[in-house]
Design a protein around this motif. Structure first.
Motif, PDB file in Angstrom:
ATOM      1  N   ALA A  59       0.869  -1.181   0.000  1.00  0.00           N
ATOM      2  CA  ALA A  59       0.000   0.000   0.000  1.00  0.00           C
ATOM      3  C   ALA A  59       0.898   1.220   0.000  1.00  0.00           C
ATOM      4  N   ILE A  60       0.325   2.341  -0.457  1.00  0.00           N
ATOM      5  CA  ILE A  60       1.095   3.578  -0.506  1.00  0.00           C
ATOM      6  C   ILE A  60       0.195   4.742  -0.121  1.00  0.00           C
ATOM      7  N   SER A  61       0.718   5.621   0.742  1.00  0.00           N
ATOM      8  CA  SER A  61      -0.013   6.848   1.080  1.00  0.00           C
ATOM      9  C   SER A  61       0.469   7.960   0.147  1.00  0.00           C
ATOM     10  N   VAL A  62      -0.493   8.758  -0.333  1.00  0.00           N
ATOM     11  CA  VAL A  62      -0.171   9.795  -1.316  1.00  0.00           C
ATOM     12  C   VAL A  62      -0.784  11.117  -0.856  1.00  0.00           C
ATOM     13  N   PRO A  63       0.045  12.081  -0.442  1.00  0.00           N
ATOM     14  CA  PRO A  63      -0.483  13.412  -0.123  1.00  0.00           C
ATOM     15  C   PRO A  63      -0.674  14.226  -1.398  1.00  0.00           C
ATOM     16  N   GLY A  64      -1.850  14.830  -1.540  1.00  0.00           N
ATOM     17  CA  GLY A  64      -2.122  15.664  -2.707  1.00  0.00           C
ATOM     18  C   GLY A  64      -1.628  17.083  -2.513  1.00  0.00           C
ATOM     19  N   PRO A  65      -1.840  17.942  -3.492  1.00  0.00           N
ATOM     20  CA  PRO A  65      -1.326  19.323  -3.412  1.00  0.00           C
ATOM     21  C   PRO A  65      -1.956  20.139  -2.293  1.00  0.00           C
ATOM     22  N   ARG A  66      -3.155  19.749  -1.823  1.00  0.00           N
ATOM     23  CA  ARG A  66      -3.797  20.497  -0.735  1.00  0.00           C
ATOM     24  C   ARG A  66      -3.655  19.776   0.609  1.00  0.00           C
ATOM     25  N   SER A  67      -2.830  18.755   0.641  1.00  0.00           N
ATOM     26  CA  SER A  67      -2.581  18.033   1.882  1.00  0.00           C
ATOM     27  C   SER A  67      -1.812  18.913   2.864  1.00  0.00           C
ATOM     28  N   LEU A 105      -4.313   2.148  -9.396  1.00  0.00           N
ATOM     29  CA  LEU A 105      -4.338   1.362  -8.164  1.00  0.00           C
ATOM     30  C   LEU A 105      -5.680   1.542  -7.463  1.00  0.00           C
ATOM     31  N   PRO A 106      -6.158   0.516  -6.768  1.00  0.00           N
ATOM     32  CA  PRO A 106      -7.416   0.638  -6.012  1.00  0.00           C
ATOM     33  C   PRO A 106      -7.266   1.636  -4.855  1.00  0.00           C
ATOM     34  N   LEU A 107      -8.249   2.518  -4.718  1.00  0.00           N
ATOM     35  CA  LEU A 107      -8.260   3.477  -3.615  1.00  0.00           C
ATOM     36  C   LEU A 107      -8.820   2.799  -2.371  1.00  0.00           C
ATOM     37  N   LEU A 108      -8.055   2.827  -1.272  1.00  0.00           N
ATOM     38  CA  LEU A 108      -8.486   2.211  -0.020  1.00  0.00           C
ATOM     39  C   LEU A 108      -9.066   3.219   0.965  1.00  0.00           C
ATOM     40  N   TRP A 109      -8.554   4.434   0.946  1.00  0.00           N
ATOM     41  CA  TRP A 109      -8.938   5.410   1.988  1.00  0.00           C
ATOM     42  C   TRP A 109      -8.614   6.799   1.477  1.00  0.00           C
ATOM     43  N   ARG A 110      -9.458   7.746   1.774  1.00  0.00           N
ATOM     44  CA  ARG A 110      -9.163   9.144   1.462  1.00  0.00           C
ATOM     45  C   ARG A 110      -9.743  10.022   2.559  1.00  0.00           C
ATOM     46  N   TYR A 138      -3.592   4.012  -1.392  1.00  0.00           N
ATOM     47  CA  TYR A 138      -3.896   3.101  -2.484  1.00  0.00           C
ATOM     48  C   TYR A 138      -3.316   1.729  -2.169  1.00  0.00           C
ATOM     49  N   ALA A 139      -4.019   0.689  -2.603  1.00  0.00           N
ATOM     50  CA  ALA A 139      -3.506  -0.680  -2.497  1.00  0.00           C
ATOM     51  C   ALA A 139      -2.560  -0.956  -3.649  1.00  0.00           C
ATOM     52  N   VAL A 140      -1.540  -1.764  -3.383  1.00  0.00           N
ATOM     53  CA  VAL A 140      -0.647  -2.273  -4.426  1.00  0.00           C
ATOM     54  C   VAL A 140      -0.920  -3.764  -4.520  1.00  0.00           C
ATOM     55  N   PRO A 141      -1.766  -4.183  -5.482  1.00  0.00           N
ATOM     56  CA  PRO A 141      -2.170  -5.596  -5.549  1.00  0.00           C
ATOM     57  C   PRO A 141      -0.966  -6.515  -5.724  1.00  0.00           C
ATOM     58  N   ALA A 142      -1.005  -7.639  -5.064  1.00  0.00           N
ATOM     59  CA  ALA A 142       0.058  -8.632  -5.169  1.00  0.00           C
ATOM     60  C   ALA A 142      -0.545 -10.015  -4.993  1.00  0.00           C
ATOM     61  N   ARG A 143       0.064 -11.001  -5.627  1.00  0.00           N
ATOM     62  CA  ARG A 143      -0.419 -12.381  -5.502  1.00  0.00           C
ATOM     63  C   ARG A 143      -0.181 -12.917  -4.097  1.00  0.00           C
TER      64      ARG A 143
END
Length: 643
Positions: A492-500, A517-522, A529-534
């Motif tokens: 998973a990865i956290s991504v701060p946007g420009p207004r964060s 990537l699938p959005l998990l939380w905002r 976002y989730a990083v899908p893996a087997r």
């Protein structure tokens, strides 16, 4: 009657000699405690962009697991504990937290504030013992406590500080989290003092004390080693004894024995990592021809000053002149001309200020004594009046500067708790300054999060640059970033946007994961976002030909990484299950076929040992800097990994 008066004067003078060395430290301590008083009550600072939270995370683990400090699994795909940071401050904070029951965060700020308060006392002790002039030493230590001459010399420093009268020594601690540097500068004057006594007295106890203080200075902050080297060189050049060459040998012996004692905490591998990484951390500080010319000019100035002062009767004043010249030269060449004689030259500013304060007071006192000794007392009174005015200013500055926050209401805390509840210990990437606080609140491992100068794997500096920056990637930026995340084991990865509210805003294109990537939380402009893996494991069975054999030269060198990630996603390959038994031992269950390898997304260092079904197995390093096993075992294999 005359004899009685003479005896009375002798008694008074004797009492002054006895009282002064104890009264002055008490006054210095009161001044500094008053300035730092608010810091003793802070748990989490309001300056969330400061990396002091990473020091708290280290101290927290020291307090919780004091006997399991070999491997650090929480940052940078795993690190030897000694690569997290030089450990002395964190060991002290962890021990204090464990003994008192205070949180690691509160313990950290209380220990840091204590070092801030004690620092001027060690300056006073050094100057007083080396000169025998306790009044001048106290005034110099008081100046060091209250003013920042660096702000008078540099508009860059002055602009950052906000006023030439604000206290830089407090700012770097309370705002920038420079607790290790503050602790280092507390031990440094003691190291100088005991080395001086070892040179001039030659007794064993001073040599042993010098070694202890050398070790303490270096083990709190890497910059301390450079400052200590400068101070030792200046002492050798100025202290007059009839044993110069013996002093040179003594210094080498003290340094060698000290390093032998502290080497488990500062092994050659860590020194090599610092040398490799430091020139490009927080800027480009690599040596250039112009910088080499500046070094030559500074050394020429040193030699000229040393020669010009060779007949000076005060060797300590010569020492201060040369020490101040070198430390100020490092800082001012950097901030005035962008000539970097050493990496991060601005970090030497407070050491330079220490030299300036000592030099100004002692040189001023000598000048007044030569003009007329009666001028010394009125000058001291004027300085004390000015100090009282400056003290009031520093109190107001400290009140504005030192600010706490309710950490549970902040974004870093909420992201950490969400990851702790939903990711079940899987490795994640926390972006920007949010990564600093992440492991204060969860044992979830994060992809990055450590201190760049200490990193043993250079790829851990290439990868974040590739992930954050869309250089020459075009429309493939999102897909290329996902390749890197999968190759490094992030789920998973956290991504701060420009207004964060995140301070650094590290992503050149924070929207590149939308639709990728699938959005998990905002929440607000922060997303996960989730990083899908087997497989959620960090151990994988891959074809031998899919192993990354060559280190990527940059973020665009992803040919072998694509093949490797393709193998991670191949459903025809069996899965391997990795379970951590403690911080330094893991077990992998795998079913291995011929011409297959076991890739483990954990940083390789020579300390790793492997056993497969009870037999020793060679541990290799792949091109990503991870553990690689190419076992002869086939079928069901149990792999035991121990660091």
């Amino acid at each position: 009657m005359n004899s009685l008066r003479a005896n009375a004067r002798a008694i008074v003078a004797h009492r002054k000699v006895l009282v002064a060395p104890f009264l002055y430290p008490a006054l210095l301590l009161m001044v500094n405690v008053a300035i730092a008083a608010k810091l003793f009550t802070v748990e989490y600072s309001a300056y969330l962009e400061s990396n002091e939270a990473t020091y708290i995370a280290i101290a927290q683990r020291v307090a919780a697991h004091p006997l399991d400090l070999g491997w650090w699994p929480l940052w940078e795909c795993g690190l030897p504990f000694q690569n997290t940071y030089l450990p002395l401050l964190h060991l002290l904070v962890g021990a204090y937290s464990r003994l008192t029951g205070y949180s690691a965060a509160l313990s950290f700020h209380q220990i840091s504030a204590a070092f801030f308060c004690v620092g001027p006392l060690t300056v006073y002790l050094m100057a007083g013992k080396m000169t025998g002039r306790y009044g001048a030493s106290a005034l110099a230590a008081l100046a060091y406590s209250l003013v920042s001459p660096g702000a008078w010399l540099s508009s860059t420093i002055r602009a950052d500080l906000g006023s030439p009268w604000n206290l830089r020594r407090l700012q770097i601690l309370a705002q920038y989290g420079e607790s290790p540097h503050t602790a280092c500068l507390t031990f440094l004057p003691l190291a100088i003092l005991f080395l001086y006594l070892a040179f001039t007295k030659g007794t064993f106890r001073f040599k042993a004390a010098a070694g202890i203080c050398f070790g303490a200075t270096v083990l709190t902050n890497a910059f301390g080693a450079v400052i200590l080297g400068i101070a030792s060189f200046c002492l050798l050049a100025t202290i007059r004894t009839d044993r110069f060459w013996r002093n040179c040998g003594l210094l080498l012996i003290i340094a060698a024995l000290t390093y032998g004692v502290i080497s488990p905490a500062l092994p050659p591998s860590v020194i090599a990592a610092i040398r490799l990484n430091s020139p490009t951390v927080d800027g480009d500080y690599r040596l250039t021809l112009r910088a080499l010319a500046a070094i030559a000019a500074l050394l020429a100035g040193f030699l000229f000053l040393w020669w010009a002062t060779r007949k000076m009767d005060a060797p300590i004043l010569r020492f201060l002149l040369l020490f101040t010249l070198l430390t100020c030269g490092i800082v001012l060449f950097g901030v005035w001309s962008q000539l970097y004689l050493v990496p991060q030259p601005h970090r030497y500013e407070v050491a330079a200020e220490m030299g300036i304060c000592l030099l100004a007071i002692f040189a001023g006192a000598d000048l007044l004594r030569r003009l007329h000794s009666a001028l010394i007392r009125p000058a001291a009174i004027l300085l004390l009046v000015a100090a009282s005015v400056q003290f009031r200013h520093d109190l107001r500055f400290a009140h504005r500067l030192i600010r706490a926050t309710e950490i549970t209401s902040t974004e870093p805390y909420r992201i950490a708790r969400w990851m702790d509840e939903h990711m079940h210990g899987q490795r994640v990437m926390i972006s920007g300054s949010y990564s600093f606080h992440f492991n204060d609140f969860t044992d979830t491992p994060q992809l990055f999060g450590g201190h760049d100068p200490m990193l043993p794997n250079p790829l851990m500096r290439i990868a974040p640059f590739a992930i954050y920056n869309p250089i020459n990637a075009g429309s493939r930026d999102g897909a290329r970033t996902v390749l890197w995340l999968k190759a490094l084991g992030a789920h998973a990865i956290s991504v701060p946007g420009p207004r964060s509210r995140e301070y650094f805003k590290p992503f050149g294109n924070p929207r590149k994961f939308d639709g990728v990537l699938p959005l998990l939380w905002r929440e607000g402009d922060d997303a996960i976002y989730a990083v899908p893996a087997r497989s959620t494991s960090l151990a994988h069975i891959v074809p031998a030909q899919a192993v990354v054999r060559h280190k990527p030269v940059d973020g665009l060198d992803i040919g072998e990484i694509e093949r490797y990630v393709g193998a991670l996603d191949d459903p025809t390959l069996s899965e391997a299950n990795l379970i951590w038994q403690n911080h330094h031992r893991a077990v992998v269950d795998a079913s291995i076929r011929p011409r297959q390898a076991v890739s483990i997304q954990v940083t390789y260092t020579p300390g790793w040992k492997a056993m497969i079904n009870g037999a020793p197995e060679k541990v290799l390093e792949d091109g990503l800097g991870f553990l690689l096993l190419e076992p002869v075992c086939q079928g069901k294999c149990e792999i035991s990994l121990t660091y």
